[in-house]
Scaffold this motif. Structure first.
Motif, PDB file in Angstrom:
ATOM      1  N   THR A 100     -19.214  31.768  20.440  1.00 41.15           N
ATOM      2  CA  THR A 100     -18.896  32.221  19.087  1.00 41.15           C
ATOM      3  C   THR A 100     -17.647  31.502  18.597  1.00 41.15           C
ATOM      4  O   THR A 100     -16.635  31.448  19.301  1.00 41.15           O
ATOM      5  CB  THR A 100     -18.655  33.744  19.082  1.00 41.15           C
ATOM      6  OG1 THR A 100     -19.803  34.375  19.658  1.00 41.15           O
ATOM      7  CG2 THR A 100     -18.463  34.265  17.661  1.00 41.15           C
ATOM      8  N   LEU A 101     -17.746  30.937  17.402  1.00 45.89           N
ATOM      9  CA  LEU A 101     -16.583  30.252  16.812  1.00 45.89           C
ATOM     10  C   LEU A 101     -16.136  31.011  15.560  1.00 45.89           C
ATOM     11  O   LEU A 101     -16.968  31.483  14.793  1.00 45.89           O
ATOM     12  CB  LEU A 101     -16.933  28.815  16.428  1.00 45.89           C
ATOM     13  CG  LEU A 101     -17.272  27.904  17.603  1.00 45.89           C
ATOM     14  CD1 LEU A 101     -18.751  27.640  17.674  1.00 45.89           C
ATOM     15  CD2 LEU A 101     -16.511  26.596  17.511  1.00 45.89           C
ATOM     16  N   ASP A 102     -14.833  31.106  15.387  1.00 48.99           N
ATOM     17  CA  ASP A 102     -14.284  31.813  14.229  1.00 48.99           C
ATOM     18  C   ASP A 102     -13.764  30.800  13.212  1.00 48.99           C
ATOM     19  O   ASP A 102     -12.728  30.178  13.422  1.00 48.99           O
ATOM     20  CB  ASP A 102     -13.149  32.734  14.668  1.00 48.99           C
ATOM     21  CG  ASP A 102     -12.482  33.401  13.465  1.00 48.99           C
ATOM     22  OD1 ASP A 102     -13.067  33.353  12.350  1.00 48.99           O
ATOM     23  OD2 ASP A 102     -11.388  33.958  13.637  1.00 48.99           O
ATOM     24  N   PRO A 103     -14.481  30.640  12.092  1.00 46.17           N
ATOM     25  CA  PRO A 103     -14.047  29.624  11.121  1.00 46.17           C
ATOM     26  C   PRO A 103     -12.903  30.097  10.224  1.00 46.17           C
ATOM     27  O   PRO A 103     -12.417  29.335   9.399  1.00 46.17           O
ATOM     28  CB  PRO A 103     -15.306  29.382  10.289  1.00 46.17           C
ATOM     29  CG  PRO A 103     -16.060  30.660  10.361  1.00 46.17           C
ATOM     30  CD  PRO A 103     -15.729  31.303  11.677  1.00 46.17           C
ATOM     31  N   ASN A 104     -12.473  31.365  10.388  1.00 47.20           N
ATOM     32  CA  ASN A 104     -11.460  31.902   9.472  1.00 47.20           C
ATOM     33  C   ASN A 104     -10.032  31.700   9.941  1.00 47.20           C
ATOM     34  O   ASN A 104      -9.086  32.114   9.269  1.00 47.20           O
ATOM     35  CB  ASN A 104     -11.724  33.385   9.230  1.00 47.20           C
ATOM     36  CG  ASN A 104     -13.085  33.587   8.582  1.00 47.20           C
ATOM     37  OD1 ASN A 104     -13.381  32.971   7.571  1.00 47.20           O
ATOM     38  ND2 ASN A 104     -13.935  34.383   9.205  1.00 47.20           N
ATOM     39  N   GLU A 105      -9.905  31.079  11.100  1.00 47.03           N
ATOM     40  CA  GLU A 105      -8.569  30.780  11.601  1.00 47.03           C
ATOM     41  C   GLU A 105      -7.913  29.726  10.688  1.00 47.03           C
ATOM     42  O   GLU A 105      -8.586  28.821  10.194  1.00 47.03           O
ATOM     43  CB  GLU A 105      -8.731  30.200  13.002  1.00 47.03           C
ATOM     44  CG  GLU A 105      -7.520  30.330  13.882  1.00 47.03           C
ATOM     45  CD  GLU A 105      -7.803  29.692  15.235  1.00 47.03           C
ATOM     46  OE1 GLU A 105      -6.922  28.969  15.711  1.00 47.03           O
ATOM     47  OE2 GLU A 105      -8.911  29.904  15.776  1.00 47.03           O
ATOM     48  N   THR A 106      -6.622  29.855  10.476  1.00 44.23           N
ATOM     49  CA  THR A 106      -5.923  28.875   9.641  1.00 44.23           C
ATOM     50  C   THR A 106      -5.552  27.649  10.476  1.00 44.23           C
ATOM     51  O   THR A 106      -5.032  27.768  11.574  1.00 44.23           O
ATOM     52  CB  THR A 106      -4.661  29.493   9.023  1.00 44.23           C
ATOM     53  OG1 THR A 106      -5.071  30.557   8.172  1.00 44.23           O
ATOM     54  CG2 THR A 106      -3.891  28.475   8.190  1.00 44.23           C
ATOM     55  N   ASP A 107      -5.871  26.491   9.937  1.00 45.47           N
ATOM     56  CA  ASP A 107      -5.499  25.233  10.566  1.00 45.47           C
ATOM     57  C   ASP A 107      -4.002  25.036  10.319  1.00 45.47           C
ATOM     58  O   ASP A 107      -3.581  24.849   9.177  1.00 45.47           O
ATOM     59  CB  ASP A 107      -6.337  24.122   9.908  1.00 45.47           C
ATOM     60  CG  ASP A 107      -5.952  22.723  10.369  1.00 45.47           C
ATOM     61  OD1 ASP A 107      -4.946  22.582  11.095  1.00 45.47           O
ATOM     62  OD2 ASP A 107      -6.664  21.773   9.990  1.00 45.47           O
ATOM     63  N   PRO A 108      -3.184  25.098  11.359  1.00 49.42           N
ATOM     64  CA  PRO A 108      -1.733  25.040  11.141  1.00 49.42           C
ATOM     65  C   PRO A 108      -1.282  23.698  10.549  1.00 49.42           C
ATOM     66  O   PRO A 108      -0.236  23.624   9.916  1.00 49.42           O
ATOM     67  CB  PRO A 108      -1.142  25.246  12.542  1.00 49.42           C
ATOM     68  CG  PRO A 108      -2.239  24.917  13.483  1.00 49.42           C
ATOM     69  CD  PRO A 108      -3.531  25.188  12.785  1.00 49.42           C
ATOM     70  N   VAL A 109      -2.085  22.661  10.739  1.00 50.40           N
ATOM     71  CA  VAL A 109      -1.684  21.342  10.248  1.00 50.40           C
ATOM     72  C   VAL A 109      -1.948  21.205   8.755  1.00 50.40           C
ATOM     73  O   VAL A 109      -1.164  20.630   8.014  1.00 50.40           O
ATOM     74  CB  VAL A 109      -2.441  20.235  11.018  1.00 50.40           C
ATOM     75  CG1 VAL A 109      -2.033  18.856  10.520  1.00 50.40           C
ATOM     76  CG2 VAL A 109      -2.191  20.382  12.512  1.00 50.40           C
ATOM     77  N   ARG A 110      -3.084  21.774   8.308  1.00 50.61           N
ATOM     78  CA  ARG A 110      -3.483  21.579   6.909  1.00 50.61           C
ATOM     79  C   ARG A 110      -3.253  22.821   6.054  1.00 50.61           C
ATOM     80  O   ARG A 110      -3.427  22.787   4.830  1.00 50.61           O
ATOM     81  CB  ARG A 110      -4.953  21.142   6.847  1.00 50.61           C
ATOM     82  CG  ARG A 110      -5.127  19.753   7.452  1.00 50.61           C
ATOM     83  CD  ARG A 110      -6.563  19.406   7.787  1.00 50.61           C
ATOM     84  NE  ARG A 110      -6.606  18.167   8.568  1.00 50.61           N
ATOM     85  CZ  ARG A 110      -6.453  18.095   9.880  1.00 50.61           C
ATOM     86  NH1 ARG A 110      -6.264  19.201  10.588  1.00 50.61           N
ATOM     87  NH2 ARG A 110      -6.493  16.942  10.509  1.00 50.61           N
ATOM     88  N   GLY A 111      -2.889  23.926   6.698  1.00 52.80           N
ATOM     89  CA  GLY A 111      -2.505  25.119   5.946  1.00 52.80           C
ATOM     90  C   GLY A 111      -3.647  25.867   5.289  1.00 52.80           C
ATOM     91  O   GLY A 111      -3.406  26.763   4.482  1.00 52.80           O
ATOM     92  N   VAL A 112      -4.884  25.495   5.592  1.00 49.81           N
ATOM     93  CA  VAL A 112      -6.043  26.239   5.083  1.00 49.81           C
ATOM     94  C   VAL A 112      -6.954  26.548   6.263  1.00 49.81           C
ATOM     95  O   VAL A 112      -6.817  25.938   7.328  1.00 49.81           O
ATOM     96  CB  VAL A 112      -6.841  25.429   4.028  1.00 49.81           C
ATOM     97  CG1 VAL A 112      -6.065  25.298   2.735  1.00 49.81           C
ATOM     98  CG2 VAL A 112      -7.212  24.053   4.567  1.00 49.81           C
ATOM     99  N   THR A 113      -7.888  27.503   6.069  1.00 48.31           N
ATOM    100  CA  THR A 113      -8.760  27.837   7.193  1.00 48.31           C
ATOM    101  C   THR A 113      -9.795  26.721   7.401  1.00 48.31           C
ATOM    102  O   THR A 113     -10.040  25.909   6.511  1.00 48.31           O
ATOM    103  CB  THR A 113      -9.506  29.167   6.957  1.00 48.31           C
ATOM    104  OG1 THR A 113     -10.417  28.984   5.866  1.00 48.31           O
ATOM    105  CG2 THR A 113      -8.531  30.296   6.645  1.00 48.31           C
ATOM    106  N   TYR A 114     -10.416  26.733   8.581  1.00 44.12           N
ATOM    107  CA  TYR A 114     -11.484  25.770   8.849  1.00 44.12           C
ATOM    108  C   TYR A 114     -12.661  26.037   7.922  1.00 44.12           C
ATOM    109  O   TYR A 114     -13.341  25.106   7.478  1.00 44.12           O
ATOM    110  CB  TYR A 114     -11.893  25.823  10.326  1.00 44.12           C
ATOM    111  CG  TYR A 114     -10.725  25.483  11.228  1.00 44.12           C
ATOM    112  CD1 TYR A 114     -10.220  24.182  11.268  1.00 44.12           C
ATOM    113  CD2 TYR A 114     -10.075  26.462  11.991  1.00 44.12           C
ATOM    114  CE1 TYR A 114      -9.127  23.849  12.056  1.00 44.12           C
ATOM    115  CE2 TYR A 114      -8.986  26.143  12.786  1.00 44.12           C
ATOM    116  CZ  TYR A 114      -8.504  24.842  12.807  1.00 44.12           C
ATOM    117  OH  TYR A 114      -7.422  24.521  13.576  1.00 44.12           O
ATOM    118  N   ALA A 115     -12.910  27.322   7.600  1.00 44.25           N
ATOM    119  CA  ALA A 115     -14.001  27.659   6.682  1.00 44.25           C
ATOM    120  C   ALA A 115     -13.742  27.066   5.301  1.00 44.25           C
ATOM    121  O   ALA A 115     -14.668  26.574   4.651  1.00 44.25           O
ATOM    122  CB  ALA A 115     -14.160  29.182   6.583  1.00 44.25           C
TER     123      ALA A 115
END
Ligand SMILES: [Zn+2]
Length: 815
Positions: free
Chosen positions: A230-245
């Motif tokens: 299971t992958l959670d796409p709602n995590e925030t990408d710390p590098v780009r400041g937006v979620t993976y979703a």
């Protein structure tokens, strides 16, 4: 850390600083790119996502695996999606395929993945894998997928497609990926490929959401539960400041022709992504409980893993140091000096592609961190066979260290050329090496791109530049692969209309073509634009400046009415003043349709995405006016007998919905309103979207389609005027249809509607709602899910005859 090296570099910076303005502070994008390049050094794994059409790829997972874990991600598409619809422009079929291929590249850019295509023709919606295999060949599909797996060597494959649900292309793709998993590892399968690509054992295959049902094992014990990641796409990408979703949605939006897409991720977040393991290699370790990626638990042989360990600074990953560029540069130079990601020949030979991938990632990181890049420039976007072009290889140093240029190499048309370049570059400078390239006379053309969808030349001719650069005695390579079209000296970009349709009302008129031309030469072109065919012949002089694009009108007065011209095609050519072989040529089909519109009919129409209605009405010689939503809202509609809403018109013009009552009033007052097909979510009443029932009596549409172009048509009301007036409709008018019969057929409708036609795919119940007609007030309302527009566009006489009846339907003009 090597302090001496660091000091030397600082010295360079200081000396340079005296002469040059220091390079500008690095932007957030630069930082994200640098972070990615360093993260890429930490993962030697390749994950492939297999998808039937562009936009079927799992953009969220591809984004997470690359952006969070630095995995090498590739996607593999069965088709270019040219059988789909187009929500943003007039292009369909191969022209749409070209656009969708480019959309896929743009989406991949956002996801950080690398797209590849199997190149099967997307012949439109199909309902079963069998129908798809009949068109593509099951073995051929397996052969192509196995070759790509052997070439790209993924450790894990993921797919959104199972073997039984949705589009037949999806089911076929889901079935072939299961077979290909085993076949790619089997030397007895497609042995002719092995010289090019040795066998490859993928470790795991995951299918979205659908783990295989637990089976009993041979000893009667229930099998363990399916292994799920299971992958959670709602995590925030710390590098780009937006979620993976959010990133994945931005990628999905690049598939604009397939929109409209949601504008934002739903408030509660995107749903978690679940993958079930359906195949694994005999030696693959089990998927650990709570695995975070489909790779978890896989291990490389110890000797390989040791050689592919990522460089660090004091045991910490380089990504921790993105703000300390110089220290990272020193660490990378040291790593390269130490021979990181290289090994003895026999060890490399066990897994050459992985070593190659990681070495190129190290060079890429060095380029990113040192600010070195290379680009190819040219005078125009295309090269002309037999002509010389001036190209330039531009090497840039946007960093803080001096860079030596060892050599710059150009590769194109199968040859390699060493270019003369400066031998060093100070920070903040660039140097250009010029190249005069003679395009071989025999170089095959790559335009129009729509004619090269399947021959591997869709993206033009690949031209490569490699720059071998040295910093502090360490050499690395910076590369670029550019593409240029190969075009004739003058290209016929477009001919309008094509096919050229005439009817009794228009067959006596001169033919009028609009021809769009581009001069690809770096000099003026003077020549003749000519139309020729049996019993017609005309030409005009053209004069085009270098790289100029111009549209010329060409009027052909023929001695014969077009109904009597025997040639099925006319040729449009560009010739030199003294003609030899034409420089460019397009054949335009000439179609005569015996279709008439009742006289005195005034037609208004609102086009959606293309000019099919405009051209078809012109071919019929109809008295037609193009309308805007503003016209519907404000102008006097009673001057029209018929108004046509084009396919998906309430989607293409959403502001039509609030003024729909004006259209219904038009019907009430005696007009005929003809509405072409809509998708369910564009039509059915929806309070939250402010959309009422749009028809005067309820029509609810469903997802039902009839995809067989030759599906039988039953005339339910043989005496109905739509089948008899002014053109007598017969079965012949339904022969040779293209793409499908219709889509989004109504499932429920008010008894006020008469049902005129019925059709269905083999083995399915008849669909009777494809053509609904009802009187309303003094006028008539017609809703139709048949794809008349595709038949009109393809120049099918039967399509014109039925269309003429649709617009002729209703009261005669009384005044
Ligand atoms: Zn699809």
């Amino acid at each position: 850390m090597n302090l001496r090296k660091l000091r030397n570099l600082w010295l360079v910076v200081l000396l340079v600083g005296l002469v040059f303005v220091p390079p500008p502070a690095h932007s957030e994008t630069d930082k994200a790119d640098m972070h990615q390049a360093l993260l890429d050094l930490t993962s030697p794994w390749t994950v492939m996502c297999v998808a039937a059409h562009p936009d079927d790829e799992d953009g969220s997972t591809l984004t997470i695996l690359r952006r969070k874990y630095g995995m090498h991600t590739v996607s593999l598409f069965s088709t270019f999606g040219e059988g789909g619809q187009n929500a943003v422009g007039p292009e369909l079929y191969e022209e749409l395929g070209v656009i969708r291929a480019h959309e896929t590249m743009a989406a991949a850019e956002v996801q950080g993945s690398e797209p590849h295509f199997l190149g099967f023709r997307d012949f439109g919606f199909s309902k079963s894998a069998e129908e798809t295999f009949r068109a593509w060949g099951e073995k051929e599909m397996l052969r192509r997928m196995v070759l790509q797996i052997r070439l790209l060597r993924p450790d894990v494959i993921i797919t959104n497609h199972d073997t039984t649900s949705g589009h037949g292309h999806h089911q076929a793709t889901g079935r072939i990926v299961l077979q290909a998993f085993d076949a790619a590892a089997d030397p007895k399968q497609f042995p002719e490929q092995l010289a090019l690509a040795p066998v490859w054992q993928v470790q795991r295959l995951f299918v979205r959401n659908r783990a295989q049902a637990p089976e009993s094992t041979s000893n009667g014990q229930p099998a363990p539960p399916p292994q799920i990641v299971t992958l959670d796409p709602n995590e925030t990408d710390p590098v780009r400041g937006v979620t993976y979703a959010q990133q994945a949605l931005a990628g999905l939006q690049k598939h604009a022709t397939q929109g409209p897409w949601p504008k934002t991720v739903p408030a509660g977040g995107a749903r978690p992504i679940r993958y079930g393991l359906v195949r694994q290699a005999p030696s693959a370790p089990p998927v650990p409980a709570n695995a975070k990626t489909p790779i978890d638990g896989l291990q490389l042989p110890e000797a390989v893993a040791a050689k592919l360990a990522a460089p660090t600074i004091e045991g910490k990953p380089l990504t921790d140091f993105v703000d300390r560029r110089l220290e990272v540069l020193v660490a990378l130079l040291n790593a390269k000096r130490r021979g990181v990601f290289t090994a003895a020949k026999d060890l490399v030979a066990t897994d050459p592609q992985r070593f190659k991938l990681m070495s190129s990632r190290l060079d890429n990181a060095l380029a990113e961190v040192s600010g070195a890049s290379v680009a190819l420039t040219s005078e125009g976007p295309a090269l002309v066979p037999g002509e010389e072009s001036r190209l330039g290889a531009v090497v840039t140093n946007a960093g803080v260290a001096e860079i030596q240029i060892k050599q710059v190499k150009f590769r194109g048309f199968g040859t390699e050329t060493k270019l003369n370049a400066a031998d060093k570059m100070l920070p903040g400078t660039e140097t250009s090496a010029e190249l005069r390239l003679l395009t071989p006379k025999s170089a095959p053309l790559t335009v129009p791109a729509a004619e090269h969808l399947y021959d591997g030349r869709l993206f033009g001719e690949p031209l490569d530049v490699d720059a071998e650069l040295t910093i502090e005695g360490v050499t690395f390579t910076v590369s670029t692969e550019a593409h240029r079209d190969i075009a004739p000296a003058v290209e016929i970009v477009d001919v309008d209309p094509s096919p050229y349709v005439t009817t009794p009302a228009t067959s006596q008129k001169p033919l009028e073509f609009k021809v769009k031309l581009t001069n690809h030469l770096s000099s003026d072109f003077r020549g003749i634009l000519r139309v020729s065919g049996q019993s017609l012949e005309t030409g005009r002089e053209i004069d085009l400046k270098p790289n100029e694009t111009e549209t010329s009108n060409l009027v052909v007065r023929t001695a014969l009415p077009t109904s009597q011209i025997q040639a099925p095609n006319v040729a449009i050519t560009v010739d030199l003043p003294i003609p030899k072989e034409p420089i460019a040529k397009r054949n335009v089909p000439l179609v005569y349709a015996d279709a008439i519109v009742v006289s005195g009919r005034k037609v208004g129409y609102i086009p959606s995405y293309d000019q099919t209605l405009e051209r078809s009405l012109a071919a019929l010689g109809a008295d037609a006016t193009k309308l805007t939503v503003e016209d519907i809202a404000k102008s006097n509609l009673s001057v029209f007998n018929t108004i046509i809403i084009d396919i998906r018109g309430y989607e293409a013009h959403q502001d039509l919905i609030p003024v729909n009552n004006r259209l219904l009033k038009f019907v009430e007052d005696g007009g005929t309103l003809l509405v072409f097909y809509h998708r369910t979510n564009e039509w059915n009443p929806n309070e939250s979207r402010g959309r009422p029932q749009l028809a005067p009596y309820p029509i609810i549409i469903a997802e039902d389609r009839v995809t067989q172009e030759d599906a039988p048509i039953t005339f339910l009301l043989p005496k109905h005027p739509l089948l008899n007036f002014p053109n007598k409709i017969t079965q012949k008018d339904f022969a040779n249809w293209v793409q499908e019969r219709g889509l989004y057929f109504p499932r429920q409708w008010d008894p006020q509607y008469a049902t005129v036609l019925s059709t269905n795919d083999t083995g399915e119940p008849p669909l009777k709602g494809g053509l609904l007609v009802a009187p309303y007030g003094k006028g008539n309302y017609i809703y139709t899910s048949y794809v008349w527009y595709r038949q009109l566009r393809a120049g099918l006489p039967g399509g014109y005859r039925f269309f003429a009846n649709l617009i002729s339907y209703g009261r005669k003009k009384e005044d």
